[in-house]
Design an enzyme around this catalytic site. Structure first.
Site, PDB file in Angstrom:
ATOM      1  NE  ARG A   1      -4.689  -3.726  -2.634  1.00 52.93           N
ATOM      2  CZ  ARG A   1      -4.187  -4.375  -3.481  1.00 52.93           C
ATOM      3  NH1 ARG A   1      -4.657  -5.520  -4.146  1.00 52.93           N
ATOM      4  NH2 ARG A   1      -2.868  -4.491  -3.870  1.00 52.93           N
TER       5      ARG A   1
ATOM      6  N   PRO B   1       4.609  -9.133  -5.596  1.00 49.36           N
ATOM      7  CG  PRO B   1       5.986 -11.030  -5.520  1.00 49.36           C
ATOM      8  CD  PRO B   1       4.910 -10.171  -4.616  1.00 49.36           C
ATOM      9  CD  GLU B   2       1.553  -4.484  -9.086  1.00 44.80           C
ATOM     10  OE1 GLU B   2       1.495  -4.364 -10.247  1.00 44.80           O
ATOM     11  OE2 GLU B   2       1.656  -3.847  -7.913  1.00 44.80           O
TER      12      GLU B   2
ATOM     13  CE  LYS C   1      -0.884  -9.301  -9.792  1.00 43.32           C
ATOM     14  NZ  LYS C   1      -1.613  -8.951  -8.783  1.00 43.32           N
TER      15      LYS C   1
ATOM     16  NE  ARG D   1       1.912 -10.939   5.761  1.00 44.72           N
ATOM     17  CZ  ARG D   1       1.347  -9.977   5.709  1.00 44.72           C
ATOM     18  NH1 ARG D   1       1.593  -8.682   4.871  1.00 44.72           N
ATOM     19  NH2 ARG D   1       0.133 -10.078   6.077  1.00 44.72           N
TER      20      ARG D   1
END
Ligand SMILES: [Zn+2]
Length: 270
Positions: free
Chosen positions: A260, A2-3, A58, A110
């Site tokens: 990334r 989530p951003e 965030k 997670r």
């Protein structure tokens, strides 16, 4: 992961639900998502009332009574939802029993997310370490340009550093760079003032449009009702490697740096 747009969506939902509700009981099912001891976390929160909910980068920031602040970072797969039949909560980690209505549940497959408690001034100093909010009216392209000018790291990596800008992650960094026509690997201090201005505007456009669509669900993200975000069809480069660019039909490429993936169109982005 989530951003800003996903967290903003959750915050806007929670604003309709939790303010003025009081925590009656807390169950910690997965102690490793809570910072500090489980006992302190529980005893501090019982009897506290949610005053307001906001977002910083965030993070979901809940201002509580008695100057406490509950800060939730969703990590990779965190969710915050009311425990309803369709909320799709599969891995509940912390459960908040409120004075009325359904329990509020923090769920995390997670468990890279974190729930932290601060006193108001301590949270203020934590918050000051984060970069500016890209959607703040005070955040100008000159701010972006001047900060970029002091760094030689690739602009995509610069955008991901939360000390430079709060809330932008890999999806929206790549999308904003594509909209601005800037190659993700360009050294930050190599961007011209007009390019910085375009990138500043592109960040706002991309983020606002993702908020409008209630976030991007690639796999795990869900809103507080268990629904998926609708922004994925709007992605122009992220996850689209080897597919045709919508603007020029060249194939979108993927390269990896700073651990990334970066996605870009070799023709549209210079
Ligand atoms: Zn293109």
């Amino acid at each position: 992961m989530p951003e800003l747009p996903e967290v903003e969506t959750i915050v806007r939902d929670l604003r309709l639900i939790v303010p003025q509700r009081t925590i009656k009981a807390v169950r910690v099912l997965r102690p490793n998502v809570v910072q500090g001891t489980e006992e302190t976390f529980i005893s501090t929160l019982i009897g506290k009332t949610f005053r307001s909910i906001s977002r910083r980068g965030k993070n979901i920031v809940s201002h509580m009574s008695h100057d406490y602040v509950l800060v939730i970072n969703l990590g990779m797969t965190g969710r915050l939802a009311l425990d309803t039949d369709n909320s799709a909560l599969t891995h509940p980690a912390v459960q908040f029993q409120l004075d009325r209505g359904r329990p509020l549940v923090y769920d995390d497959i997670r468990r890279f997310g974190k729930l932290r408690l601060f006193k108001e001034p301590d949270w203020e100093s934590q918050s000051d370490r984060l970069g500016p909010e890209p959607l703040s009216p005070d955040y100008t392209y000159t701010d972006l340009y001047e900060k970029l000018a002091s760094s030689s790291s690739p602009v995509r990596s610069w955008l991901l550093n939360q000390k430079n800008l709060a809330g932008v992650g890999n999806i929206y960094a790549n999308e904003a760079l594509h909209l601005a026509g800037v190659h993700p690997r360009r050294p930050s201090n190599n961007l011209t003032e007009p390019e910085s201005k375009l990138l500043h505007q592109s960040l706002k456009t991309i983020l606002y449009s993702a908020i409008e669509n209630r976030g991007t669900t690639l796999r795990n993200y869900r809103d507080t009702s268990g629904l998926r975000g609708r922004n994925k069809p709007n992605l122009k480069v992220y996850g689209r490697h080897e597919q045709a660019c919508f603007s020029c039909k060249s194939l979108v490429e993927r390269i990896v740096f700073s651990n990334r993936s970066a996605f870009f169109c070799p023709d549209c982005q210079r």
